[in-house]
Design an enzyme around this catalytic site. Structure first.
Site, PDB file in Angstrom:
ATOM      1  CG  HIS A  83      -3.603  -3.266   4.522  1.00 39.95           C
ATOM      2  ND1 HIS A  83      -2.355  -2.785   4.851  1.00 39.95           N
ATOM      3  CD2 HIS A  83      -4.183  -2.318   3.765  1.00 39.95           C
ATOM      4  CE1 HIS A  83      -2.202  -1.588   4.307  1.00 39.95           C
ATOM      5  NE2 HIS A  83      -3.294  -1.276   3.638  1.00 39.95           N
TER       6      HIS A  83
ATOM      7  CB  CYS B 133      -0.966  -0.074   1.182  1.00 39.35           C
ATOM      8  SG  CYS B 133      -2.493   0.840   0.915  1.00 39.35           S
TER       9      CYS B 133
HETATM   10  N1  LIG Z   1      -3.377   1.602   3.691  1.00 43.23           N
HETATM   11  C1  LIG Z   1      -2.454   2.390   3.207  1.00 43.23           C
HETATM   12  O1  LIG Z   1      -1.247   2.120   3.263  1.00 43.23           O
HETATM   13  C2  LIG Z   1      -2.960   3.661   2.641  1.00 43.23           C
HETATM   14  C3  LIG Z   1      -2.018   4.347   1.700  1.00 43.23           C
HETATM   15  C4  LIG Z   1      -2.442   5.751   1.327  1.00 43.23           C
HETATM   16  N2  LIG Z   1      -2.405   6.588   2.475  1.00 43.23           N
HETATM   17  C5  LIG Z   1      -3.792   5.730   0.639  1.00 43.23           C
HETATM   18  O2  LIG Z   1      -4.792   6.064   1.195  1.00 43.23           O
HETATM   19  O3  LIG Z   1      -3.892   5.388  -0.512  1.00 43.23           O
END
Ligand SMILES: NC(=O)CC[C@H](N)C(=O)O
EC number: 6.3.5.13
Length: 234
Positions: free
Chosen positions: A194, A95
């Site tokens: 995740h 992510c």
């Molecule tokens: N879950 C994350 O790592 C989010 C990554 C980033 N902040 C987004 O919203 O795309």
């Protein structure tokens, strides 16, 4: 243990959305069965990352605030991280970590954060929207199916030399348009999953560990490691 791998947990104290640190637990779980000892070190702000010191790296996800801080600091590690990647170093990026390996990430507030451009993707923003939910993808080369949970506002478009980690079976993936999810470049695996990804998808842990062992111990017989059965978690 016969083998030993040094693992860099990049910004492990800052980039840990939804317990992405569980990927380190999963790596340890499979490493033990492969007769491998892992030495894990968090490499964070103002700390040196030297490509030659590590055999494997992990970079978890993060909120926009943490990404703002990390996007500045990671520029000081850009040359060595690029060297690690180009010399076939295995790396898993999730992510926010995936986004910062590319050219840039545009946060929910419109701020453009530079990545290190080691991989050729870029990440734009959605308008007041996030992709949230369970996701299933299939890797076309191995036929493996991966399960996870995605929560991201950024939409990523892959570039030169990148193949998707998988094609979306259900869920949104990189951008909700082209059916791709994640990226593979050399021995770098990227994903929006995740969960954490490796606890649910042990095959990816195995690919990373075997790649790291082959690179560090080119003359070893790694057939036992490559044949390690991965329990189905679904
Ligand atoms: N879950 C994350 O790592 C989010 C990554 C980033 N902040 C987004 O919203 O795309």
């Amino acid at each position: 243990m016969t083998y030993e791998l040094n693992v860099a947990h990049l910004y492990g104290d800052l980039m840990n959305t939804y317990g992405d640190v569980g990927n380190i637990l999963a790596l340890n779980y499979y490493a033990k069965q492969m007769d491998v000892k892992l030495n894990v070190k968090i490499v964070s702000l103002e700390e040196d990352f030297k490509a030659a010191d590590y055999d494997l790296a992990f970079f978890g996800g993060g909120q926009d605030f943490e990404q703002t801080i990390v996007s500045q600091d990671i520029q000081t590690k850009k040359a060595e991280l690029t060297e690690f990647i180009e010399s076939d170093g295995p790396l898993l990026a999730i992510c926010g970590g995936f986004q910062l390996l590319g050219h840039y990430y545009i946060g929910a507030d419109g701020e453009k954060l530079p990545g290190i451009g080691a991989l050729d993707h870029y990440t734009d923003k959605q308008d007041n929207h996030r992709f949230i939910g369970d996701i299933v993808i299939k890797n076309q080369e191995t036929g493996e199916t991966y399960h996870g949970f995605e929560n991201h506002q950024g939409i990523t478009f892959l570039g030169k030399g990148e193949r998707p980690l998988g094609n979306v079976v259900s869920g949104k993936g990189n951008n909700g348009e082209d059916g791709t999810e994640g990226a593979i470049y050399k021995n770098v695996y990227c994903s929006y999953f995740h969960g954490p990804i490796l606890t649910r998808n042990g095959d990816i842990a195995k690919h990373l560990l075997v790649a790291a062992l082959k690179r560090k111990y080119p003359d070893a017989d790694l057939s036992q490691q490559a044949a390690l059965p991965i329990p189905a978690t679904f």
